[in-house]
Design a protein around this motif. Sequence first.
Motif, PDB file in Angstrom:
ATOM      1  N   UNK A 188     -10.927  10.392   1.434  1.00 23.08           N
ATOM      2  CA  UNK A 188     -10.824   9.187   1.869  1.00 23.08           C
ATOM      3  C   UNK A 188      -9.588   8.696   2.398  1.00 23.08           C
ATOM      4  N   UNK A 189      -8.354   9.538   1.764  1.00 31.20           N
ATOM      5  CA  UNK A 189      -6.974   9.025   2.037  1.00 31.20           C
ATOM      6  C   UNK A 189      -6.271   9.972   2.806  1.00 31.20           C
ATOM      7  N   UNK A 190      -5.767   9.233   3.935  1.00 29.23           N
ATOM      8  CA  UNK A 190      -5.048  10.069   4.707  1.00 29.23           C
ATOM      9  C   UNK A 190      -3.527   9.750   4.570  1.00 29.23           C
ATOM     10  N   UNK A 191      -2.857  10.641   3.773  1.00 35.33           N
ATOM     11  CA  UNK A 191      -1.470  10.405   3.236  1.00 35.33           C
ATOM     12  C   UNK A 191      -0.469  11.298   3.623  1.00 35.33           C
ATOM     13  N   UNK A 192       0.387  11.107   4.630  1.00 31.28           N
ATOM     14  CA  UNK A 192       1.434  12.128   4.879  1.00 31.28           C
ATOM     15  C   UNK A 192       2.409  12.528   3.854  1.00 31.28           C
ATOM     16  N   UNK A 193       3.004  13.502   3.753  1.00 32.29           N
ATOM     17  CA  UNK A 193       3.593  13.942   2.791  1.00 32.29           C
ATOM     18  C   UNK A 193       5.152  14.395   3.102  1.00 32.29           C
ATOM     19  N   UNK A 194       6.016  14.324   2.576  1.00 32.98           N
ATOM     20  CA  UNK A 194       7.527  14.833   2.853  1.00 32.98           C
ATOM     21  C   UNK A 194       7.701  15.900   1.916  1.00 32.98           C
ATOM     22  N   UNK A 195       8.331  16.897   2.353  1.00 31.48           N
ATOM     23  CA  UNK A 195       8.711  18.145   1.540  1.00 31.48           C
ATOM     24  C   UNK A 195      10.343  18.326   1.804  1.00 31.48           C
ATOM     25  N   UNK A 236      -5.265  16.686   9.061  1.00 30.43           N
ATOM     26  CA  UNK A 236      -4.377  16.078   8.157  1.00 30.43           C
ATOM     27  C   UNK A 236      -3.415  15.206   8.895  1.00 30.43           C
ATOM     28  N   UNK A 237      -2.781  14.230   8.074  1.00 27.75           N
ATOM     29  CA  UNK A 237      -1.847  13.376   8.524  1.00 27.75           C
ATOM     30  C   UNK A 237      -0.640  14.338   8.708  1.00 27.75           C
ATOM     31  N   UNK A 238       0.450  13.758   9.158  1.00 30.97           N
ATOM     32  CA  UNK A 238       1.869  14.580   9.569  1.00 30.97           C
ATOM     33  C   UNK A 238       2.370  14.818   8.162  1.00 30.97           C
ATOM     34  N   UNK A 239       3.209  15.764   8.283  1.00 27.83           N
ATOM     35  CA  UNK A 239       4.143  15.987   7.351  1.00 27.83           C
ATOM     36  C   UNK A 239       5.582  15.863   7.892  1.00 27.83           C
ATOM     37  N   UNK A 240       6.561  15.595   6.907  1.00 34.07           N
ATOM     38  CA  UNK A 240       7.846  15.461   7.347  1.00 34.07           C
ATOM     39  C   UNK A 240       8.793  16.508   6.502  1.00 34.07           C
ATOM     40  N   UNK A 241       9.681  16.973   6.795  1.00 39.35           N
ATOM     41  CA  UNK A 241      10.766  17.736   6.170  1.00 39.35           C
ATOM     42  C   UNK A 241      11.874  16.733   6.019  1.00 39.35           C
ATOM     43  N   UNK A 242      12.494  16.795   4.770  1.00 43.04           N
ATOM     44  CA  UNK A 242      13.566  15.962   4.432  1.00 43.04           C
ATOM     45  C   UNK A 242      14.732  16.924   3.705  1.00 43.04           C
ATOM     46  N   UNK A 243      15.873  16.815   4.745  1.00 44.81           N
ATOM     47  CA  UNK A 243      17.056  17.648   4.099  1.00 44.81           C
ATOM     48  C   UNK A 243      17.561  16.897   3.258  1.00 44.81           C
ATOM     49  N   UNK A 244      17.803  18.119   1.938  1.00 46.32           N
ATOM     50  CA  UNK A 244      18.442  17.411   0.830  1.00 46.32           C
ATOM     51  C   UNK A 244      19.748  17.448   0.769  1.00 46.32           C
ATOM     52  N   UNK A 245      20.332  16.711   0.018  1.00 44.74           N
ATOM     53  CA  UNK A 245      21.777  16.441   0.167  1.00 44.74           C
ATOM     54  C   UNK A 245      22.602  17.425  -0.837  1.00 44.74           C
ATOM     55  N   UNK A 246      22.586  18.563  -0.841  1.00 40.46           N
ATOM     56  CA  UNK A 246      23.260  19.386  -1.697  1.00 40.46           C
ATOM     57  C   UNK A 246      24.456  20.043  -1.183  1.00 40.46           C
ATOM     58  N   UNK A 275       0.823  -1.295  -0.071  1.00 45.17           N
ATOM     59  CA  UNK A 275      -0.061   0.148   0.059  1.00 45.17           C
ATOM     60  C   UNK A 275       1.034   1.299   0.157  1.00 45.17           C
ATOM     61  N   UNK A 276       0.246   2.278  -0.282  1.00 36.90           N
ATOM     62  CA  UNK A 276       0.990   3.671  -0.435  1.00 36.90           C
ATOM     63  C   UNK A 276       0.999   4.117   1.044  1.00 36.90           C
ATOM     64  N   UNK A 277       1.751   4.600   1.644  1.00 37.19           N
ATOM     65  CA  UNK A 277       2.006   4.873   2.958  1.00 37.19           C
ATOM     66  C   UNK A 277       2.190   6.549   3.050  1.00 37.19           C
ATOM     67  N   UNK A 278       2.334   7.102   2.062  1.00 40.41           N
ATOM     68  CA  UNK A 278       2.807   8.591   2.001  1.00 40.41           C
ATOM     69  C   UNK A 278       3.227   8.971   0.623  1.00 40.41           C
ATOM     70  N   UNK A 279       3.547  10.249   0.634  1.00 40.63           N
ATOM     71  CA  UNK A 279       4.255  10.771  -0.552  1.00 40.63           C
ATOM     72  C   UNK A 279       5.332  11.648  -0.370  1.00 40.63           C
ATOM     73  N   UNK A 280       6.044  11.895  -1.477  1.00 37.35           N
ATOM     74  CA  UNK A 280       7.279  12.917  -1.386  1.00 37.35           C
ATOM     75  C   UNK A 280       6.983  13.974  -2.523  1.00 37.35           C
TER      76      UNK A 280
END
Length: 161
Positions: free
Chosen positions: A105-112, A140-150, A50-55
């Motif tokens: 009906x879709x509770x999907x967390x997102x990463x930014x 809304x489901x939680x969201x996450x912040x992802x540090x990019x590797x730049x 199943x899909x558990x979130x998105x980026x």
Amino acid sequence: MTLETLPYSRPMRRGVHAASPGHGVRLARALACGELVVYHQPKLDFRSGNICGTEALLRWQHPKRGLLEPSDFETALYEPRDDLALFSWVLGESLTHCQHWLMRGYALPVSVNVTPHELLHPAFVTVIQQTASHCRLNGLPAFALELVECGPVADLDKAVE
């Protein structure tokens, strides 16, 4: 929800655009002109399938060159900026998409993604609070912040703070 039914996920054309000089100057204008688009890459739970979130993925719908992928303008993405307008916009779009999914009906967390320069910006936390408040995160489901590797975070202590 499956990959085929995930709203806002569309196939991308690859390798059709070469990088062009001057994207750094044009990126702010692209934001102002509504040429930037947020797509979502599904995150899968391999056990269930199943899909558990998105980026959130930023793309540039260039008026002359078509849909540009980040590799075509990533230098401009990672340049230090005086404001957090681009980050705030991507976060706001992503949370708005979450709201639409929740209504279906879709509770999907997102990463930014967040760059080290954005993370260290003095208004970073305030921008997140304002954007989240504006998007009315109730339910809304939680969201996450992802540090990019730049590159390295220049002031790690400040980032942790």
